[in-house]
Motif scaffolding. Structure first.
Motif, PDB file in Angstrom:
ATOM      1  N   ARG A  89     -14.368   8.399  -8.992  1.00  0.00           N
ATOM      2  CA  ARG A  89     -13.829   9.750  -8.870  1.00  0.00           C
ATOM      3  C   ARG A  89     -12.439   9.822  -9.485  1.00  0.00           C
ATOM      4  N   VAL A  90     -12.006  11.055  -9.734  1.00  0.00           N
ATOM      5  CA  VAL A  90     -10.653  11.316 -10.222  1.00  0.00           C
ATOM      6  C   VAL A  90      -9.808  11.800  -9.050  1.00  0.00           C
ATOM      7  N   ARG A  91      -8.621  11.225  -8.932  1.00  0.00           N
ATOM      8  CA  ARG A  91      -7.666  11.690  -7.928  1.00  0.00           C
ATOM      9  C   ARG A  91      -6.350  12.057  -8.616  1.00  0.00           C
ATOM     10  N   ASP A 133       0.801  -1.216   0.000  1.00  0.00           N
ATOM     11  CA  ASP A 133       0.000   0.000   0.000  1.00  0.00           C
ATOM     12  C   ASP A 133       0.838   1.272   0.000  1.00  0.00           C
ATOM     13  N   LEU A 134       2.153   1.120  -0.142  1.00  0.00           N
ATOM     14  CA  LEU A 134       3.035   2.284  -0.104  1.00  0.00           C
ATOM     15  C   LEU A 134       3.751   2.478  -1.435  1.00  0.00           C
ATOM     16  N   VAL A 135       4.015   3.739  -1.752  1.00  0.00           N
ATOM     17  CA  VAL A 135       4.797   4.111  -2.930  1.00  0.00           C
ATOM     18  C   VAL A 135       6.012   4.894  -2.450  1.00  0.00           C
ATOM     19  N   PHE A 181      -3.672  12.066 -13.450  1.00  0.00           N
ATOM     20  CA  PHE A 181      -5.059  12.043 -12.977  1.00  0.00           C
ATOM     21  C   PHE A 181      -5.571  10.616 -13.102  1.00  0.00           C
ATOM     22  N   LEU A 182      -5.973  10.041 -11.980  1.00  0.00           N
ATOM     23  CA  LEU A 182      -6.347   8.628 -11.930  1.00  0.00           C
ATOM     24  C   LEU A 182      -7.852   8.472 -11.729  1.00  0.00           C
ATOM     25  N   ILE A 239      -2.680   4.870  -4.264  1.00  0.00           N
ATOM     26  CA  ILE A 239      -4.092   5.001  -4.613  1.00  0.00           C
ATOM     27  C   ILE A 239      -4.343   4.287  -5.934  1.00  0.00           C
ATOM     28  N   GLU A 240      -5.511   3.662  -6.040  1.00  0.00           N
ATOM     29  CA  GLU A 240      -5.862   2.897  -7.225  1.00  0.00           C
ATOM     30  C   GLU A 240      -6.439   3.828  -8.292  1.00  0.00           C
TER      31      GLU A 240
END
Length: 249
Positions: A163-165, A11-13, A157-158, A59-60
């Motif tokens: 939603r977009v994150r 879960d980390l980058v 932009f993901l 984040i996915e």
């Protein structure tokens, strides 16, 4: 050219900056901390900061440039939230984005001074661009201060289906709304595989500044794409030239 090394561990980058340009990790960390407080959920959460290193939550989502159609409503909502998140009294203490428009103008004039003839249309775009840049003074008219990502690349932009994150804040800082929207609108990633015009709420002064900044960024891409490589489809450079001429007309 890679400006950083990214490692994903669960879960980390872990993002380590390797390009030698100062300040990238600091700008990224500052953005994540500010937005975790003022716009939670819009960006990765800050976890650890070190010399040229930022560790953040994963984040996915799918980068927008990979989608057959951009979720325009959700993208506008994400950008609006980013721009309105940081309170003015806090924003005033944030350093400017890495490339403010005055610096871009000066850089384009420097590049134009070293321009080697390419073809009639490209050379015309540069000549007309220089004439406009030489008399353009950005000033403060139409400026609405916002926190800006400083990068309009749709890869940042993901879309997770709801939603977009937003990720990648190494060039972020205090900016203005028209500049940030113009940079996104003219970024090659927004038009190389198709194009859509996003609609943002701007007042009349911001609309005028938007048009000016779109000229600036459209011209910038003529210089950035002049040595066309394999990253973009054949003909991308001449499309950039056509866009610049349209904006300058």
């Amino acid at each position: 050219m890679q400006t950083h090394d990214v490692q994903i561990n669960g879960d980390l980058v872990r993002k380590r900056f390797v390009d030698g340009k100062p300040g990238g990790a600091e700008r990224e960390w500052r953005a994540l901390v500010l937005l975790a407080e003022h716009a939670p959920g819009l960006t990765p959460s800050p976890v650890e900061y070190g010399t040229d290193l930022v560790v953040m939550s994963r984040i996915e989502g799918t980068p927008l440039f990979l989608l057959p159609a951009v979720p325009e409503k959700e993208l506008v909502e994400a950008v609006d939230r980013l721009h309105s998140a940081v309170p003015r009294q806090v924003l005033d203490q944030v350093p400017q984005r890495l490339w403010p428009v005055e610096r871009i103008r000066d850089q384009l004039l420097a590049w134009a001074g070293r321009w080697q003839p390419k073809n009639e249309l490209a050379d015309q775009a540069v000549r007309e661009g220089v004439r406009w840049l030489s008399r353009w003074e950005p000033g403060e008219h139409g400026v609405r201060p916002v926190f800006g990502a400083g990068d309009g690349n749709t890869a940042n932009f993901l879309w997770d289906g709801v939603r977009v994150r937003i990720v990648d804040f190494e060039e972020s800082g205090r900016s203005d709304r028209a500049t940030e929207i113009a940079e996104m609108a003219e970024h090659v990633s927004c038009w190389v595989h198709g194009e859509s015009e996003l609609r943002f709420e701007l007042d009349s002064a911001e609309e005028r500044r938007l048009l000016e900044c779109r000229r600036l960024f459209a011209l910038m891409w003529v210089f950035l794409l002049k040595d066309e490589g394999p990253r973009n489809p054949p003909g991308t450079f001449m499309r950039a030239v056509g866009r610049a001429l349209d904006r300058l007309s």
